[in-house]
Design an enzyme around this catalytic site. Sequence first.
Site, mmCIF file in Angstrom:
data_model
loop_
_atom_site.group_PDB
_atom_site.id
_atom_site.type_symbol
_atom_site.label_atom_id
_atom_site.label_comp_id
_atom_site.label_asym_id
_atom_site.label_seq_id
_atom_site.Cartn_x
_atom_site.Cartn_y
_atom_site.Cartn_z
ATOM 1 N NE ARG A 25 -19.513 -4.988 -22.946
ATOM 2 C CZ ARG A 25 -18.659 -4.160 -22.355
ATOM 3 N NH1 ARG A 25 -18.352 -4.305 -21.087
ATOM 4 N NH2 ARG A 25 -18.124 -3.171 -23.037
ATOM 5 N N GLY A 116 -22.788 8.769 -27.865
ATOM 6 C CA GLY A 116 -24.151 8.737 -27.340
ATOM 7 C C GLY A 116 -24.291 7.968 -26.049
ATOM 8 N NE ARG A 353 -56.248 8.970 -12.469
ATOM 9 C CZ ARG A 353 -57.409 8.578 -12.984
ATOM 10 N NH1 ARG A 353 -58.431 8.313 -12.177
ATOM 11 N NH2 ARG A 353 -57.560 8.463 -14.273
ATOM 12 C CG ASN A 406 -66.064 10.446 -13.547
ATOM 13 O OD1 ASN A 406 -66.253 9.343 -13.020
ATOM 14 N ND2 ASN A 406 -64.913 10.797 -14.063
HETATM 15 C C1 UD1 Z 1 -12.730 4.245 -28.412
HETATM 16 C C2 UD1 Z 1 -11.387 4.823 -28.805
HETATM 17 C C3 UD1 Z 1 -10.406 4.662 -27.651
HETATM 18 C C4 UD1 Z 1 -10.951 5.328 -26.414
HETATM 19 C C5 UD1 Z 1 -12.328 4.782 -26.092
HETATM 20 C C6 UD1 Z 1 -12.956 5.586 -24.975
HETATM 21 C C7 UD1 Z 1 -11.246 4.409 -31.198
HETATM 22 C C8 UD1 Z 1 -10.638 3.594 -32.264
HETATM 23 N N1 UD1 Z 1 -10.893 4.102 -29.961
HETATM 24 O O1 UD1 Z 1 -12.541 2.860 -28.250
HETATM 25 O O2 UD1 Z 1 -9.169 5.234 -27.985
HETATM 26 O O3 UD1 Z 1 -10.083 5.132 -25.322
HETATM 27 O O4 UD1 Z 1 -13.197 4.879 -27.222
HETATM 28 O O5 UD1 Z 1 -14.165 5.010 -24.581
HETATM 29 O O6 UD1 Z 1 -11.975 5.351 -31.470
HETATM 30 N N2 UD1 Z 1 -19.300 3.524 -32.845
HETATM 31 C C9 UD1 Z 1 -19.995 3.762 -33.999
HETATM 32 N N3 UD1 Z 1 -19.655 3.096 -35.125
HETATM 33 C C10 UD1 Z 1 -18.620 2.209 -35.161
HETATM 34 C C11 UD1 Z 1 -17.907 1.970 -33.970
HETATM 35 C C12 UD1 Z 1 -18.259 2.643 -32.833
HETATM 36 O O7 UD1 Z 1 -20.935 4.573 -34.008
HETATM 37 O O8 UD1 Z 1 -18.374 1.662 -36.220
HETATM 38 C C13 UD1 Z 1 -19.664 4.268 -31.639
HETATM 39 C C14 UD1 Z 1 -20.064 3.360 -30.497
HETATM 40 O O9 UD1 Z 1 -21.457 3.129 -30.505
HETATM 41 C C15 UD1 Z 1 -19.643 4.176 -29.289
HETATM 42 C C16 UD1 Z 1 -18.434 4.965 -29.779
HETATM 43 O O10 UD1 Z 1 -18.528 4.964 -31.182
HETATM 44 O O11 UD1 Z 1 -20.641 5.101 -28.924
HETATM 45 C C17 UD1 Z 1 -17.108 4.369 -29.324
HETATM 46 O O12 UD1 Z 1 -17.002 3.071 -29.867
HETATM 47 P P1 UD1 Z 1 -16.368 1.883 -29.060
HETATM 48 O O13 UD1 Z 1 -16.493 0.641 -29.843
HETATM 49 O O14 UD1 Z 1 -16.881 1.858 -27.676
HETATM 50 O O15 UD1 Z 1 -14.833 2.319 -29.053
HETATM 51 P P2 UD1 Z 1 -13.722 1.771 -28.107
HETATM 52 O O16 UD1 Z 1 -13.202 0.510 -28.667
HETATM 53 O O17 UD1 Z 1 -14.207 1.750 -26.721
#
Ligand code: UD1
Length: 474
Positions: A25, A116, A353, A406
């Site tokens: 997004r 992150g 600068r 210069n």
């Molecule tokens: C997750 C939580 C949810 C919580 C929410 C809060 C799980 C299953 N659910 O959901 O309970 O309320 O965060 O924001 O954990 N990421 C990876 N690898 C993956 C998937 C995700 O590195 O395979 C990272 C994403 O980049 C992100 C973070 O993990 O930084 C969270 O992933 P995201 O997909 O946003 O989880 P949510 O579905 O929002």
Amino acid sequence: MTGNLNNSTTPPVDVVIMAAGKGTRMKSRLPKVLHQLAGRALVQHVVDTAADLSARQVTVITGHGAEEVEAALKASAKGEFVLNFVRQEPQLGTGHAVQQTVPVLQNDGVVVILSGDVPLTQADTLRQLIAASAGTQLALLTIDFANPTGYGRIARSGDAVQSIVEQKDATPEQLAITEVYSGIMAVPALQLKRWLARLDNHNAQGEYYLTQIVAFAVADGVPVVAHKITDAVQVAGVNSPVQLAELERACQQRLALQLMEQGVRLADPARLDVRGQLQCAQDVSIDVNCVFEGEVSLGEGVRVGANCVIKNASIAAGAVIHPFTHIEGGQPGSKDAVEVGAGALIGPFARLRPGARLGAEVHIGNFVEVKNSTLAKGAKANHLAYLGDATLGERVNYGAGSITANYDGAFKHRTIIEADVHIGSNCVLIAPVTIGAGGTVGGGSTLTKNTAPLALTVARGRQISIPNWKRPSK
Ligand code: UD1
Ligand code: MG
């Protein structure tokens, strides 16, 4: 405050940062976690918070844009902790992400799991979360949201947390729960490893959910504690440019408040941007729409006018930076950082600068550019001028429209203007050249040779007039 939790009573803190997601997004070529907030990459904020916790090691899980993310973090690593990277390819869920860290996690730590793309969690909040886990329990950071859509719900039986139920797996009753999981937890490493080994993907999304470990903890009789906070900014994630801009404002508001609490007078806290470190002594005032980048320090009583952009500079007590001044110092602490002396007057519309080093009471006026030049106390260049690779002695007066030439097309050369020299308007000083102390250079001169102290030098066509001159006519 930096609290050291690595003492005999608390286990070492090992931080895991999930940063493998794509960030679709954001609609950007740049990996999401490298987008900037207050002058630092999102994931850098999280790493810096880990440093604040005195973490023993920080493990970043990368996937999309892994090379770029790893390179950016390595470049800024300060060596206060061990920085590990593990790759997650393909991305099969948050549980699968954390499974990748098992080989690098030690057994004796408490693991704090962060994302992150959630940059503004405060170290104090995480300290409380770690304390809640007490090295043996599973501690979840939770918050009440009036609209909990999309988040994992905290399902309780009585007071006791039973599980986290993801949006897509929830019953209508569970969907009504407003307490949600923030995505942040603290968990003893050994337990975490055991639970990670038991994850499955039998859920609505076919993913390995990290949140499944809550049910495992309950089944194993390990207490699960929810540490609930009210400050939504601390758990807010960035998924879109709109959310990034919202968090930038929240972050700037926080910084503005801190500055005002120290006594800094901000004309409008909503119109200030600090993209780095801004140190202010007493009685500093800052007018609207100023941007501070890198490391900037403002001495006692410094006034900064409206619409100034100031990067990597130290500005001594009593100096005034008039509106629309652009200061762009190089590497902090190097000779390229900009220095402005006590009581100096800069601008409006001045440009300093890299390597501009101005002594006390120096005046730099409108449309004057200074680069890699030292101006001693009381030197003045008030209008429309260029000073590059120059050294000016005390009280030098440098006329309007004058420049140091210069650069010969291959090399840069220095111009030395000794104390008390007066350079007229519209002079060209062809470097290398030295103007002796106390000398005067007539306006419009082009100088190619050194001049003696106290001499008047004029190097231009002599003025002639032809009386009663008749213009040609047809
Ligand atoms: C997750 C939580 C949810 C919580 C929410 C809060 C799980 C299953 N659910 O959901 O309970 O309320 O965060 O924001 O954990 N990421 C990876 N690898 C993956 C998937 C995700 O590195 O395979 C990272 C994403 O980049 C992100 C973070 O993990 O930084 C969270 O992933 P995201 O997909 O946003 O989880 P949510 O579905 O929002
Ligand atoms: Mg999310």
